[in-house]
Motif scaffolding. Structure first.
Motif, PDB file in Angstrom:
ATOM      1  N   ASN A  61       0.825  -1.210   0.000  1.00  0.00           N
ATOM      2  CA  ASN A  61       0.000   0.000   0.000  1.00  0.00           C
ATOM      3  C   ASN A  61       0.860   1.261   0.000  1.00  0.00           C
ATOM      4  OD1 ASN A  61      -2.316  -1.485   0.088  1.00  0.00           O
ATOM      5  ND2 ASN A  61      -2.505  -1.387   2.312  1.00  0.00           N
ATOM      6  N   ILE A  63       0.611   4.955   1.391  1.00  0.00           N
ATOM      7  CA  ILE A  63      -0.136   5.830   2.301  1.00  0.00           C
ATOM      8  C   ILE A  63       0.467   7.220   2.188  1.00  0.00           C
ATOM      9  CG2 ILE A  63      -0.773   6.267   4.706  1.00  0.00           C
ATOM     10  CD1 ILE A  63      -0.570   3.248   5.180  1.00  0.00           C
ATOM     11  N   ARG A  64      -0.363   8.186   1.803  1.00  0.00           N
ATOM     12  CA  ARG A  64       0.163   9.520   1.478  1.00  0.00           C
ATOM     13  C   ARG A  64      -0.290  10.551   2.502  1.00  0.00           C
ATOM     14  NH1 ARG A  64      -0.061  12.134  -4.516  1.00  0.00           N
ATOM     15  NH2 ARG A  64       0.907  14.143  -4.073  1.00  0.00           N
ATOM     16  N   PRO A 116      -3.033   9.213   8.172  1.00  0.00           N
ATOM     17  CA  PRO A 116      -1.920   8.527   7.484  1.00  0.00           C
ATOM     18  C   PRO A 116      -0.803   7.977   8.372  1.00  0.00           C
ATOM     19  CG  PRO A 116      -2.598  10.427   6.216  1.00  0.00           C
ATOM     20  CD  PRO A 116      -3.393  10.464   7.493  1.00  0.00           C
ATOM     21  N   GLN A 119      -2.089   4.976  10.294  1.00  0.00           N
ATOM     22  CA  GLN A 119      -2.344   3.893   9.337  1.00  0.00           C
ATOM     23  C   GLN A 119      -1.045   3.180   8.975  1.00  0.00           C
ATOM     24  OE1 GLN A 119      -4.340   5.435   5.853  1.00  0.00           O
ATOM     25  NE2 GLN A 119      -5.963   6.363   7.058  1.00  0.00           N
ATOM     26  N   ALA A 120       0.011   3.980   8.729  1.00  0.00           N
ATOM     27  CA  ALA A 120       1.289   3.387   8.319  1.00  0.00           C
ATOM     28  C   ALA A 120       1.902   2.549   9.438  1.00  0.00           C
ATOM     29  CB  ALA A 120       2.256   4.490   7.901  1.00  0.00           C
ATOM     30  N   GLN A 123      -0.375  -0.849  10.085  1.00  0.00           N
ATOM     31  CA  GLN A 123      -0.729  -1.778   9.001  1.00  0.00           C
ATOM     32  C   GLN A 123      -0.129  -3.157   9.245  1.00  0.00           C
ATOM     33  OE1 GLN A 123      -0.914  -0.551   4.854  1.00  0.00           O
ATOM     34  NE2 GLN A 123       0.357  -2.314   4.312  1.00  0.00           N
ATOM     35  N   PRO A 128       3.908  -0.815   4.524  1.00  0.00           N
ATOM     36  CA  PRO A 128       3.478   0.073   3.443  1.00  0.00           C
ATOM     37  C   PRO A 128       4.581   1.055   3.077  1.00  0.00           C
ATOM     38  CG  PRO A 128       2.654   0.889   5.519  1.00  0.00           C
ATOM     39  CD  PRO A 128       3.395  -0.383   5.831  1.00  0.00           C
ATOM     40  N   LEU A 130       5.130   4.911   3.081  1.00  0.00           N
ATOM     41  CA  LEU A 130       4.554   6.152   3.609  1.00  0.00           C
ATOM     42  C   LEU A 130       5.187   7.331   2.875  1.00  0.00           C
ATOM     43  CD1 LEU A 130       2.957   7.880   5.642  1.00  0.00           C
ATOM     44  CD2 LEU A 130       4.889   7.657   7.224  1.00  0.00           C
ATOM     45  N   PRO A 169       7.333   1.114   8.227  1.00  0.00           N
ATOM     46  CA  PRO A 169       7.003   1.471   6.831  1.00  0.00           C
ATOM     47  C   PRO A 169       8.234   1.991   6.095  1.00  0.00           C
ATOM     48  CG  PRO A 169       6.171   3.130   8.359  1.00  0.00           C
ATOM     49  CD  PRO A 169       6.711   2.019   9.206  1.00  0.00           C
ATOM     50  N   VAL A 171       9.655   4.892   4.204  1.00  0.00           N
ATOM     51  CA  VAL A 171       9.244   6.302   4.238  1.00  0.00           C
ATOM     52  C   VAL A 171       9.990   7.113   3.177  1.00  0.00           C
ATOM     53  CG1 VAL A 171       9.014   8.365   5.668  1.00  0.00           C
ATOM     54  CG2 VAL A 171       8.827   6.100   6.717  1.00  0.00           C
TER      55      VAL A 171
END
Length: 294
Positions: A61, A63-64, A116, A119-120, A123, A128, A130, A169, A171
């Motif tokens: 994913n 994630i922004r 965000p 979420q990151a 997860q 993900p 990020l 994540p 990044v």
């Protein structure tokens, strides 16, 4: 070139991102060392695209977090879902439970709106990507807050406790250098500068991203863009403008550039009236050939 770098470069190019050893190396080291990658460069050179391509390559994913002036921790991290909490309170009005028990229920994860950053961190499965886009647009206070999150990859929610990332994540931070970033943030990141592409690289980008453009037109567009970037324009066009222009020319079924076509499509490339007037004057004076010289 090392084999692992060659592999990253090949994977990114398979995902339609024309890259080079320095970019592939930075991406590889960011993943291997688990460090955020700070990408700076002119607007429209493909900084944000690195995160998107990395997510596609890793099949995970994206994630922004889009930064802007006034962005605060609540918007980036989490908020409580107050309407849902109020509804729950009304439904339980007649239940003979203590206030403390009811509070514990409504300040729990089901009532949490994850933004965000949270979420990151939370997860499950694959880490993900990020994307913290245009970090230079945020305030210094938010940058300091972000520093804490990126250092430990954990956040503390007073009503729940500390939440730690089970998988860090990947990044990617981008910056257009609209303000100086702190030394503390830079120290915590790997750094990558992306310049405007060379003539040869811009042709490769065009041929990959806009297959409807023939070789002759791709060469003319790339030469024109290289010439425009050498001029002192109010807003220098990036790769994004190159692709917009080429797509517009393909939509018009053009197979080469002429003065009339350039004049009619200048709005795809130039976004300031002074720049448009200057180019129109050059075209009126018959200087199209100068624009198409690399």
């Amino acid at each position: 070139m090392r084999e692992e770098i060659r592999k990253i470069q090949a994977l990114m190019e398979e995902a339609a991102y024309i890259t080079e050893p320095a970019i592939a190396t930075a991406v590889h080291l960011g993943m291997t060392l688990g460090k955020p990658l700070l990408v700076e460069g002119h607007a429209g050179v493909g900084k944000t695209e690195i995160a998107k391509v990395l997510a596609r390559v890793l099949d995970t994913n994206l994630i922004r977090l889009q930064c802007y002036e006034g962005l605060d921790a609540a918007t980036a991290l989490y908020e409580w879902n107050y309407p849902k909490q109020l509804l729950r309170i009304k439904l339980e009005e007649r239940e003979a439970r203590s206030v403390a028990e009811k509070e514990a229920d409504i300040f729990a994860e089901p009532f949490l709106l994850k933004r965000p950053l949270l979420q990151a961190i939370t997860q499950h499965g694959k880490p993900p990507v990020l994307l913290v886009d245009e970090i230079d647009r945020s305030d210094l206070e938010f940058e300091s807050f972000l520093l804490e999150v990126l250092s430990d990859f954990q956040v503390t929610i007073p009503e729940i406790g500390t939440i730690r990332a089970t998988h860090r994540p990947h990044v990617v931070l981008t910056s257009n250098r609209s303000r100086d970033l702190s030394d503390a943030l830079r120290r915590r990141c790997l750094y990558l500068w992306i310049d405007y592409p060379s003539f040869e690289k811009e042709i490769r980008i065009l041929r990959t991203k806009v297959p409807g453009v023939n070789e002759r037109l791709a060469g003319q567009v790339a030469r024109a863009m290289q010439s425009l970037r050498r001029m002192k324009l109010a807003k220098v066009p990036g790769v994004a403008e190159t692709l917009d222009w080429a797509a517009a020319l393909a939509a018009l079924h053009a197979d080469h550039l002429d003065a009339e076509l350039v004049r009619e499509t200048l709005g795809c490339v130039l976004k300031e009236v002074e720049d448009v007037k200057r180019l129109e004057a050059d075209l009126a004076a018959g200087r199209l050939s100068e624009l198409l010289e690399s």
